[in-house]
Scaffold this active site. Structure first.
Site, mmCIF file in Angstrom:
data_model
loop_
_atom_site.group_PDB
_atom_site.id
_atom_site.type_symbol
_atom_site.label_atom_id
_atom_site.label_comp_id
_atom_site.label_asym_id
_atom_site.label_seq_id
_atom_site.Cartn_x
_atom_site.Cartn_y
_atom_site.Cartn_z
ATOM 1 N N LYS A 61 26.308 38.062 44.354
ATOM 2 C CA LYS A 61 27.481 38.516 45.284
ATOM 3 C C LYS A 61 27.327 39.680 45.769
ATOM 4 O O LYS A 61 27.248 39.505 47.460
ATOM 5 C CB LYS A 61 28.211 39.716 44.299
ATOM 6 C CG LYS A 61 29.846 38.576 43.411
ATOM 7 C CD LYS A 61 30.493 39.633 42.608
ATOM 8 C CE LYS A 61 30.943 38.593 41.112
ATOM 9 N NZ LYS A 61 32.091 39.274 40.189
ATOM 10 N N GLN A 105 32.641 44.282 37.519
ATOM 11 C CA GLN A 105 32.264 43.500 36.681
ATOM 12 C C GLN A 105 32.691 43.426 35.692
ATOM 13 O O GLN A 105 32.207 43.949 34.977
ATOM 14 C CB GLN A 105 30.731 43.022 37.280
ATOM 15 C CG GLN A 105 30.487 41.030 36.584
ATOM 16 C CD GLN A 105 30.913 40.482 37.933
ATOM 17 O OE1 GLN A 105 30.974 40.648 38.352
ATOM 18 N NE2 GLN A 105 31.311 39.353 36.353
ATOM 19 N N ASP A 128 39.040 42.285 43.588
ATOM 20 C CA ASP A 128 38.910 41.087 42.769
ATOM 21 C C ASP A 128 40.369 41.018 42.590
ATOM 22 O O ASP A 128 40.761 40.704 41.519
ATOM 23 C CB ASP A 128 38.437 41.365 42.086
ATOM 24 C CG ASP A 128 37.348 41.528 41.341
ATOM 25 O OD1 ASP A 128 37.099 39.681 41.621
ATOM 26 O OD2 ASP A 128 36.447 41.779 40.745
HETATM 27 N N1 GUN Z 1 34.208 37.938 35.427
HETATM 28 C C1 GUN Z 1 34.168 36.745 35.079
HETATM 29 N N2 GUN Z 1 34.687 36.847 36.869
HETATM 30 C C2 GUN Z 1 34.941 37.991 37.639
HETATM 31 C C3 GUN Z 1 35.867 38.344 38.274
HETATM 32 O O1 GUN Z 1 36.337 36.970 39.652
HETATM 33 N N3 GUN Z 1 34.894 39.175 38.289
HETATM 34 C C4 GUN Z 1 34.985 40.265 37.976
HETATM 35 N N4 GUN Z 1 35.125 41.602 38.472
HETATM 36 N N5 GUN Z 1 35.137 40.301 36.879
HETATM 37 C C5 GUN Z 1 34.335 38.867 35.795
#
Ligand code: GUN
Length: 291
Positions: A61, A105, A128
Site C-alpha cells: 500500500k 490493517q 477502507d
Molecule cells: N485485511 C484483509 N483485507 C483488508 C483490507 O481490505 N483492508 C484492511 N485494512 N485490512 C485487510
C-alpha cells in the site's frame, strides 16, 4: 515475492492491468489536485503485530502511494499493544488536517476488538469503508467509502461491460471485509444474491447456480470445476499462504476450462483492492478540501 506470469488467456482477469489503469487516473488527478489546492493527499496506515502477510500488504500500500504521489505514514504497534493505544493514535490522526485517510490493517491481534477500533476512525477519513456509518450508507444504497475489495470486483465487472442486474450472484464467505459488502454492493446493482458460509449445508448446490461467483472463504482449493456453472464469472478473493506462496480458494487449473472469466491469485483482486484504496484517499482529500 512470487513472480507472476504475463496474462495472455482472455478468460483470465488481469488485476494488475486494471489496477495500473486506475492508478494512472489517480496519479493524474493527484497532480491536478496538488496544483489546484497545494495539498498533497496523505494516508496513514496502522499495523499491529508481526503477521507476515499483513506486513507485506501494508508495504504494498505504501509503494502504491508512492507511485501515485500520495504521502504515506507508517504506524506500527507491537503484538501485545493495548486497544486504547491504537484508538489513541486514531484520535490523533482524526484531528490532523494533513492526514486524509486512515487505514487499520486487519486482522488485529486477537485481544483487540476490531469493530470497536473501526468505529473510531472518522467517517470522512475511513478510506477502507469499515466504519459502521459508511457500512450503513452502503446498506441503504448510498455508496461512499465502501470496502475496497468488493469495489474492485464491481469495477472489474464494468471493465468487461458486465451488468450484474438480474444475474445470479453467489458469494462464498460472510466476512465484514469482503463477503457481506460484496453481497450488498451486488444487491445495490440489482443482482439476485445469495451468501454461503461455513454453515451452509450443500455449498455446491448454490455455487453451481452462479452466473457470478465470488469466493472469499480462505480455504485453499475449495472450489472445483464441478461446483461451477459453465460460462460463469469467478472472482477468487481467497488467500492462503503456504511455503512462501499464496493460493486462492479456487482450484484454478480445474475451473478455468468452464469459465467465461476468472480472477487469479495472485494478480487478481489484490492489486485492484490497493488501486481502489488510492482512489479513496484522493477522494478523501478532495472531500476534506471542500470539493
Ligand atoms: N485485511 C484483509 N483485507 C483488508 C483490507 O481490505 N483492508 C484492511 N485494512 N485490512 C485487510
Amino acid at each position: 515475492m512470487q513472480e507472476l506470469p504475463e496474462v495472455t488467456d482472455p478468460r483470465v482477469i488481469d488485476g494488475r492491468k486494471i489496477a495500473q489503469g486506475i492508478e494512472a487516473e489517480v496519479k493524474k488527478e493527484v497532480d491536478a489536485f496538488v496544483k489546484r489546492r497545494s495539498i498533497r493527499p496523505a494516508l496513514a496506515t496502522i499495523l499491529a503485530g508481526e503477521h507476515p502477510p499483513s506486513k507485506l500488504y501494508v508495504k504494498l500500500k505504501h509503494w502504491a502511494c508512492k507511485r501515485v504521489g500520495i504521502v504515506s505514514e507508517d504506524h506500527k504497534f507491537p503484538q501485545e499493544t493495548k486497544q486504547e493505544e491504537i484508538i489513541g493514535l486514531i484520535e490523533v490522526l482524526n484531528k490532523r488536517p494533513e492526514i486524509h485517510g486512515i487505514l487499520v490493517q486487519l486482522p488485529l491481534p486477537k485481544h483487540i476488538d476490531e469493530r470497536a477500533v473501526m468505529m473510531r476512525i472518522a467517517p470522512v477519513k475511513d478510506v477502507d469503508g469499515f466504519n459502521p456509518l459508511n457500512m450503513g450508507k452502503m446498506l441503504i444504497g448510498r455508496e461512499g467509502f465502501v470496502p475496497c475489495t468488493p469495489k474492485g470486483i464491481v469495477r472489474a465487472l464494468s471493465e468487461f461491460n458486465i451488468d450484474p442486474q438480474g444475474k445470479e450472484v453467489v458469494v462464498v464467505g460472510h466476512s465484514n471485509v469482503v463477503g457481506k459488502p460484496a453481497a450488498i454492493m451486488l444487491l445495490n446493482r440489482n443482482a439476485t444474491v445469495r451468501v454461503c458460509h461455513v454453515y451452509t449445508k450443500d455449498l455446491k448446490s448454490h455455487t453451481k447456480e452462479a452466473d457470478i461467483l465470488i469466493v472469499a472463504a480462505g480455504v485453499r482449493g475449495l472450489i472445483k470445476a464441478d461446483m461451477v456453472k459453465e460460462g460463469a464469472i469467478v472472482f477468487d478473493v481467497g488467500i492462503t499462504w503456504q511455503d512462501e506462496r499464496v493460493y486462492g480458494d479456487v482450484d484454478f487449473d480445474d475451473v478455468l476450462p468452464r469459465v467465461k472469466l476468472i480472477s487469479p491469485v495472485p494478480g487478481g483482486v489484490g492489486p485492484m483492492t490497493i488501486a481502489i484504496l488510492m482512489e479513496h484517499t484522493l477522494a478523501a482529500a478532495k472531500m476534506q478540501a471542500g470539493e
